[in-house]
Design an enzyme around this catalytic site. Structure first.
Site, PDB file in Angstrom:
ATOM      1  N   ASP A   1      67.475  -2.073  22.140  1.00 59.29           N
ATOM      2  CA  ASP A   1      67.996  -3.124  21.276  1.00 59.29           C
ATOM      3  C   ASP A   1      68.407  -2.520  19.942  1.00 59.29           C
ATOM      4  OD1 ASP A   1      67.350  -5.687  22.798  1.00 59.29           O
ATOM      5  OD2 ASP A   1      65.413  -4.661  22.793  1.00 59.29           O
TER       6      ASP A   1
ATOM      7  N   HIS B   1      72.062  -5.379  23.152  1.00 63.94           N
ATOM      8  CA  HIS B   1      70.949  -5.081  24.062  1.00 63.94           C
ATOM      9  C   HIS B   1      71.507  -4.333  25.266  1.00 63.94           C
ATOM     10  CE1 HIS B   1      67.340  -5.520  26.465  1.00 63.94           C
ATOM     11  NE2 HIS B   1      68.074  -6.025  27.443  1.00 63.94           N
TER      12      HIS B   1
ATOM     13  N   SER C   1      70.424  -2.902  29.071  1.00 63.45           N
ATOM     14  CA  SER C   1      69.434  -3.091  30.128  1.00 63.45           C
ATOM     15  C   SER C   1      70.116  -2.886  31.469  1.00 63.45           C
ATOM     16  CB  SER C   1      68.886  -4.516  30.044  1.00 63.45           C
ATOM     17  OG  SER C   1      68.128  -4.845  31.182  1.00 63.45           O
TER      18      SER C   1
END
Length: 172
Positions: free
Chosen positions: A162, A148, A150
């Site tokens: 993702d 992931h 972010s």
């Protein structure tokens, strides 16, 4: 895309004096993104960890990722990542299985791909995987994982990315 990945592997393999392993991965996202990753890993760093975390091996991994929108192959994004990886041996002696996890940093060349708005070029890379040495006569491994990306709400929107991925790891 595969030409870029091949070039990256050749470049990274020339740094074998720094690295103990190289890897090549294919990745896919439910957001219709696909990509490749090529990188290297320095294994077994002499770092002491708190006893409550168990006794994982500590590695440092650097990689170059390149993804493209499956619906618009002209839409792509590239990221350089560096991450400490913890690796716990969970089963097997001749053909060991490992659980690996890490949180590192990434630098993206753009802040958008498809309908995903990342807002910042810096992203955290969180990952977890299973790595398996499939043959007792070779130290090569295959790994299956989830990553992931972010920016941890440093700036919004923070859509993130993702990926599910599979890699082949070749120790030197």
């Amino acid at each position: 895309m595969w030409l870029r990945a091949s070039l990256v592997v050749l470049i990274i393999s020339s740094f074998s004096s720094f690295a103990d392993e190289i890897h090549v991965a294919g990745a896919y996202s439910t957001d219709q993104l696909r990509g490749v990753r090529a990188g290297y890993r320095v294994t077994d760093l002499p770092i002491e960890l708190p006893s409550w975390i168990g006794s994982p091996d500590v590695h440092l991994e650097a990689a170059l990722n390149h993804w493209q929108d499956s619906n618009n192959t002209a839409d792509n994004i590239t990221a350089f990542t560096i991450s400490p990886i913890l690796s716990w041996h969970v089963a097997g002696a001749e053909r060991p299985l490992y659980i690996e996890a890490g949180i590192g940093g990434s630098y993206f060349d753009k802040t958008r791909i498809a309908d995903r708005h990342l807002s910042t070029q810096f992203q955290f890379e969180d990952r977890v995987s299973l790595s398996w040495q499939y043959s007792p006569s070779s130290e090569a491994r295959v790994a299956l994982g989830y990553t992931h990306y972010s920016n941890a709400d440093i700036k919004r929107p923070n859509d993130g990315l993702d990926f599910l991925w599979m890699s082949w790891v070749l120790p030197f």
